[in-house]
Motif scaffolding. Sequence first.
Motif, PDB file in Angstrom:
ATOM      1  N   VAL A   1     -25.444  -6.013   9.926  1.00  0.00           N
ATOM      2  CA  VAL A   1     -24.771  -4.881   9.284  1.00  0.00           C
ATOM      3  C   VAL A   1     -23.843  -5.372   8.163  1.00  0.00           C
ATOM      4  CG1 VAL A   1     -22.763  -4.539  10.799  1.00  0.00           C
ATOM      5  CG2 VAL A   1     -23.871  -2.580   9.826  1.00  0.00           C
ATOM      6  N   MET A   2     -23.215  -6.530   8.377  1.00  0.00           N
ATOM      7  CA  MET A   2     -22.382  -7.098   7.294  1.00  0.00           C
ATOM      8  C   MET A   2     -23.251  -7.450   6.095  1.00  0.00           C
ATOM      9  SD  MET A   2     -19.388  -6.788   8.389  1.00  0.00           S
ATOM     10  CE  MET A   2     -18.601  -7.415   6.926  1.00  0.00           C
ATOM     11  N   ASP A   3     -24.534  -7.657   6.341  1.00  0.00           N
ATOM     12  CA  ASP A   3     -25.492  -7.939   5.273  1.00  0.00           C
ATOM     13  C   ASP A   3     -25.363  -6.913   4.142  1.00  0.00           C
ATOM     14  OD1 ASP A   3     -27.715  -9.021   3.982  1.00  0.00           O
ATOM     15  OD2 ASP A   3     -29.132  -7.766   5.104  1.00  0.00           O
TER      16      ASP A   3
ATOM     17  N   SER B   1     -22.858  -4.674   3.658  1.00  0.00           N
ATOM     18  CA  SER B   1     -21.503  -4.643   3.100  1.00  0.00           C
ATOM     19  C   SER B   1     -21.338  -5.753   2.070  1.00  0.00           C
ATOM     20  CB  SER B   1     -20.472  -4.843   4.215  1.00  0.00           C
ATOM     21  OG  SER B   1     -20.746  -3.994   5.290  1.00  0.00           O
ATOM     22  N   PHE B   2     -21.819  -6.937   2.427  1.00  0.00           N
ATOM     23  CA  PHE B   2     -21.587  -8.078   1.536  1.00  0.00           C
ATOM     24  C   PHE B   2     -22.596  -8.135   0.390  1.00  0.00           C
ATOM     25  CE2 PHE B   2     -18.893 -10.586   4.829  1.00  0.00           C
ATOM     26  CZ  PHE B   2     -17.802  -9.779   4.505  1.00  0.00           C
ATOM     27  N   ALA B   3     -23.750  -7.475   0.553  1.00  0.00           N
ATOM     28  CA  ALA B   3     -24.638  -7.302  -0.605  1.00  0.00           C
ATOM     29  C   ALA B   3     -23.908  -6.449  -1.638  1.00  0.00           C
ATOM     30  CB  ALA B   3     -25.940  -6.632  -0.170  1.00  0.00           C
TER      31      ALA B   3
ATOM     32  N   ALA C   1     -13.435 -10.879  19.584  1.00  0.00           N
ATOM     33  CA  ALA C   1     -14.884 -11.109  19.428  1.00  0.00           C
ATOM     34  C   ALA C   1     -15.127 -11.624  18.002  1.00  0.00           C
ATOM     35  CB  ALA C   1     -15.658  -9.840  19.732  1.00  0.00           C
ATOM     36  N   GLU C   2     -16.322 -11.470  17.494  1.00  0.00           N
ATOM     37  CA  GLU C   2     -16.654 -12.105  16.213  1.00  0.00           C
ATOM     38  C   GLU C   2     -16.794 -11.108  15.064  1.00  0.00           C
ATOM     39  OE1 GLU C   2     -19.889 -15.134  16.761  1.00  0.00           O
ATOM     40  OE2 GLU C   2     -19.598 -14.522  18.837  1.00  0.00           O
ATOM     41  N   GLY C   3     -16.288  -9.877  15.250  1.00  0.00           N
ATOM     42  CA  GLY C   3     -16.454  -8.867  14.205  1.00  0.00           C
ATOM     43  C   GLY C   3     -17.849  -8.276  14.254  1.00  0.00           C
ATOM     44  N   HIS C   4     -18.203  -7.572  13.194  1.00  0.00           N
ATOM     45  CA  HIS C   4     -19.503  -6.897  13.182  1.00  0.00           C
ATOM     46  C   HIS C   4     -20.633  -7.919  13.114  1.00  0.00           C
ATOM     47  CE1 HIS C   4     -16.773  -3.822  12.281  1.00  0.00           C
ATOM     48  NE2 HIS C   4     -17.167  -3.461  11.079  1.00  0.00           N
ATOM     49  N   PRO C   5     -21.766  -7.569  13.702  1.00  0.00           N
ATOM     50  CA  PRO C   5     -22.933  -8.458  13.622  1.00  0.00           C
ATOM     51  C   PRO C   5     -23.412  -8.631  12.181  1.00  0.00           C
ATOM     52  CG  PRO C   5     -23.199  -6.840  15.361  1.00  0.00           C
ATOM     53  CD  PRO C   5     -21.995  -6.422  14.574  1.00  0.00           C
TER      54      PRO C   5
ATOM     55  N   ASN D   1     -11.821  -6.219  17.567  1.00  0.00           N
ATOM     56  CA  ASN D   1     -13.213  -6.658  17.355  1.00  0.00           C
ATOM     57  C   ASN D   1     -13.287  -8.011  16.658  1.00  0.00           C
ATOM     58  OD1 ASN D   1     -12.233  -5.574  14.968  1.00  0.00           O
ATOM     59  ND2 ASN D   1     -14.194  -4.736  14.322  1.00  0.00           N
ATOM     60  N   LEU D   2     -12.306  -8.296  15.803  1.00  0.00           N
ATOM     61  CA  LEU D   2     -12.329  -9.574  15.092  1.00  0.00           C
ATOM     62  C   LEU D   2     -11.434 -10.613  15.752  1.00  0.00           C
ATOM     63  CD1 LEU D   2     -12.646  -7.844  11.781  1.00  0.00           C
ATOM     64  CD2 LEU D   2     -13.749 -10.063  12.061  1.00  0.00           C
ATOM     65  N   SER D   3     -10.502 -10.167  16.607  1.00  0.00           N
ATOM     66  CA  SER D   3      -9.603 -11.117  17.257  1.00  0.00           C
ATOM     67  C   SER D   3     -10.221 -11.650  18.546  1.00  0.00           C
ATOM     68  CB  SER D   3      -8.276 -10.437  17.588  1.00  0.00           C
ATOM     69  OG  SER D   3      -7.714  -9.865  16.439  1.00  0.00           O
TER      70      SER D   3
ATOM     71  N   ASP E   1     -10.925  -8.155  -1.784  1.00  0.00           N
ATOM     72  CA  ASP E   1      -9.954  -7.904  -0.721  1.00  0.00           C
ATOM     73  C   ASP E   1     -10.572  -7.205   0.472  1.00  0.00           C
ATOM     74  OD1 ASP E   1      -7.006  -8.261  -0.645  1.00  0.00           O
ATOM     75  OD2 ASP E   1      -7.103  -7.574  -2.730  1.00  0.00           O
ATOM     76  N   ASP E   2      -9.958  -7.367   1.634  1.00  0.00           N
ATOM     77  CA  ASP E   2     -10.261  -6.545   2.801  1.00  0.00           C
ATOM     78  C   ASP E   2      -8.919  -6.076   3.349  1.00  0.00           C
ATOM     79  OD1 ASP E   2     -10.904  -5.477   5.291  1.00  0.00           O
ATOM     80  OD2 ASP E   2     -12.529  -6.891   5.632  1.00  0.00           O
ATOM     81  N   GLY E   3      -8.409  -4.975   2.779  1.00  0.00           N
ATOM     82  CA  GLY E   3      -7.104  -4.470   3.197  1.00  0.00           C
ATOM     83  C   GLY E   3      -6.071  -4.484   2.084  1.00  0.00           C
TER      84      GLY E   3
ATOM     85  N   LEU F   1     -10.662 -12.275   2.875  1.00  0.00           N
ATOM     86  CA  LEU F   1     -11.570 -11.590   3.803  1.00  0.00           C
ATOM     87  C   LEU F   1     -11.432 -12.213   5.193  1.00  0.00           C
ATOM     88  CD1 LEU F   1     -14.796 -11.657   1.533  1.00  0.00           C
ATOM     89  CD2 LEU F   1     -13.283  -9.696   1.869  1.00  0.00           C
ATOM     90  N   HIS F   2     -11.968 -11.557   6.208  1.00  0.00           N
ATOM     91  CA  HIS F   2     -12.013 -12.182   7.528  1.00  0.00           C
ATOM     92  C   HIS F   2     -12.913 -13.413   7.424  1.00  0.00           C
ATOM     93  CE1 HIS F   2     -10.013  -8.718   9.174  1.00  0.00           C
ATOM     94  NE2 HIS F   2     -10.938  -7.922   8.695  1.00  0.00           N
ATOM     95  N   VAL F   3     -12.427 -14.543   7.904  1.00  0.00           N
ATOM     96  CA  VAL F   3     -13.185 -15.794   7.734  1.00  0.00           C
ATOM     97  C   VAL F   3     -14.181 -15.922   8.897  1.00  0.00           C
ATOM     98  CG1 VAL F   3     -13.018 -18.291   7.452  1.00  0.00           C
ATOM     99  CG2 VAL F   3     -11.261 -16.794   6.475  1.00  0.00           C
TER     100      VAL F   3
ATOM    101  N   THR G   1     -18.690 -16.017  10.020  1.00  0.00           N
ATOM    102  CA  THR G   1     -19.980 -16.570   9.582  1.00  0.00           C
ATOM    103  C   THR G   1     -20.592 -15.706   8.477  1.00  0.00           C
ATOM    104  OG1 THR G   1     -21.015 -15.338  11.388  1.00  0.00           O
ATOM    105  CG2 THR G   1     -20.565 -17.645  11.789  1.00  0.00           C
ATOM    106  N   GLU G   2     -20.351 -14.387   8.561  1.00  0.00           N
ATOM    107  CA  GLU G   2     -20.928 -13.471   7.568  1.00  0.00           C
ATOM    108  C   GLU G   2     -20.241 -13.664   6.226  1.00  0.00           C
ATOM    109  OE1 GLU G   2     -19.802 -12.505  10.662  1.00  0.00           O
ATOM    110  OE2 GLU G   2     -21.812 -12.431  11.540  1.00  0.00           O
ATOM    111  N   THR G   3     -18.913 -13.791   6.274  1.00  0.00           N
ATOM    112  CA  THR G   3     -18.164 -14.030   5.031  1.00  0.00           C
ATOM    113  C   THR G   3     -18.590 -15.364   4.420  1.00  0.00           C
ATOM    114  OG1 THR G   3     -16.324 -12.731   5.867  1.00  0.00           O
ATOM    115  CG2 THR G   3     -15.834 -14.256   4.072  1.00  0.00           C
ATOM    116  N   ALA G   4     -18.854 -16.350   5.268  1.00  0.00           N
ATOM    117  CA  ALA G   4     -19.303 -17.651   4.756  1.00  0.00           C
ATOM    118  C   ALA G   4     -20.572 -17.463   3.926  1.00  0.00           C
ATOM    119  CB  ALA G   4     -19.566 -18.602   5.927  1.00  0.00           C
TER     120      ALA G   4
END
Length: 418
Positions: free
Chosen positions: A351-353, A355-357, A344-348, A340-342, A124-126, A50-52, A54-57
Motif C-alpha cells: 500500500v505504501m507503494d 503513496s510513495f509512487a 509494529a512496522e507501519g503500513h505494508p 502502528n509505527l511504534s 514531509d510527513d506531518g 519521513l518514517h524511517v 523499509t518502504e521509505t528506504a
Amino acid sequence: MEFDIKDPGLAAGGKLRIEWAERQMTVLRQIRARFEKEKPLAGVTIGACLHVTTETANLMLTLKAGGANAVLCASNPLSTQDEVAASLVKDYEIPVFAIKGEDSKTYYQHINQALDMKPNITMDDGADLISTLHSDRKDMLENVLGGTEETTTGVIRLKSMAKQGVLLFPVIAVNDAFTKHFFDNRYGTGQSTIDGILRATNILLAGKNFVVGGYGWCGRGLAMRAEGMGANVIITEVDPLKALEAVMDGYRVMPMVEAARIADIIVTITGDMHVLDAVHFNVMKDGCIVANSGHFNVEINIDALKDQSNGVRTIREFVEEYSMNDGRKIFLLAEGRLVNLSAAEGHPASVMDMSFANQALAAELMHTKGKDFERRVYSVPEDIDKEIARLKLESMDTHIDVLTAEQEKYLASWEMGT
Ligand code: ADE
C-alpha cells in the motif's frame, strides 16, 4: 558523509528487509527503472522527513536512482527502524539522521542536520521539516523550490499556513491523491493499527468493545478491520455526516464520555488534541487499553492521565500500566505515539507503494514545473493519480473494461433522455 543512526552494524538485516519490501512495491519499482534511465532529478537535493521504514528506504533509493541527493530524517521519534537506517547509510550511502526512541531535542537536531544539506525540495510527513524551515531555519529557505506532504495532519497544517499567507513555497499534497488516502489511510492504517495493538498486547479482539475515535478514512479502515476480528465497534465523531455514515455502516455511535465507560480498547485517530481527556479517564473500566494512531501524540492527554494516577510501570514493551488513584489500571500503548509505527512496522509495502509512487512523481513534477507554481498547496494532478492506479492494477494482473466509442459519445452528450 554525515549521519546519525543507532548502529551501522545493523545494516545487513536492514538490507534484507528493504529487499523484501521492494518485492511488493511494484509501481515504485517501475518508476525507479525509468528514473535510472532518465535521471529526472539530477543534481536536486531532496530533504525527506519521513518514517524511517523499509518502504521509505525504497522511496529514497528511487529518488537517488533519479539523480537526486537524498537525505532522510525521522518524522516521529519512535517510528525509526534502526536497521533500515543503518543499511541506507552503509549499503546505499544515503545520509540518515534518525534513532528509534530519540528524545525531542535529538528529533529536532536531526531535522536541522537534514536542513543543513540545503534541500531544494522538502518531503514531509506531518510538516515538521517545513515548519522548522519557516521558523528556526529561515536561512535555508532560499534554496527551496517546493515541497511535498504525505499525511492529512501535515496537509491541514500547510493549508492553514497558506491561508494565513505565511507559506513561502508551493507544496504538493500527496495525501489528497486518491491512490494515497483511499488505500494508505483506509487499508494501510486499518491493518497496521491492529498489527501494532496485537504486537504490543497479544490480546484477543473478538468480543471486545473497541472504540474508534474519528471516522475519517483512517478511522473507517480501522473500524472495518476491528469488526472483522470480531470486536464490537463503537465510533465517536464530531462531524454529523461522518457520524451518520458510521451509523449506516452498522456501528454504534455515541459521545466519547459514554463510549469510555464501556470500552475495552480505545484508539484515537482524529488528528485533533485531547480526544481522550481527564473526563474520559475518570470513567474508564479497570483494564481499559488506550492507544493513538493519529499523526501526533496530542490525541491522548497523557498529563491528565498522570494527574489521576500514582504510579506507572512498563508491563510489556510498548505497554505502560497507569495505577489510578482509585485503584483501577489503565494501559497506554506506545506512549500515545502512533501505535502502528511504534509497536509494529507501519503500513505494508504494497500500500505504501502507491503513496510513495505519488511522492516520487510529485518530486519530479515540483522539479520540472515548480517554478511556475504559487505559494500554496496543490493537489496531485489527476493524470498522475490515474496512472498510478493503472500501474497498480496491471501489477496485480487485474484488467478492466474500456469505454466503447458509442459510450464515450453518450457520456459527452445531453440530447438523449428517456
Ligand atoms: N506511514 C505509515 N506506514 C508507513 C510505512 N510503512 N512507511 C513509511 N511511512 C508510513
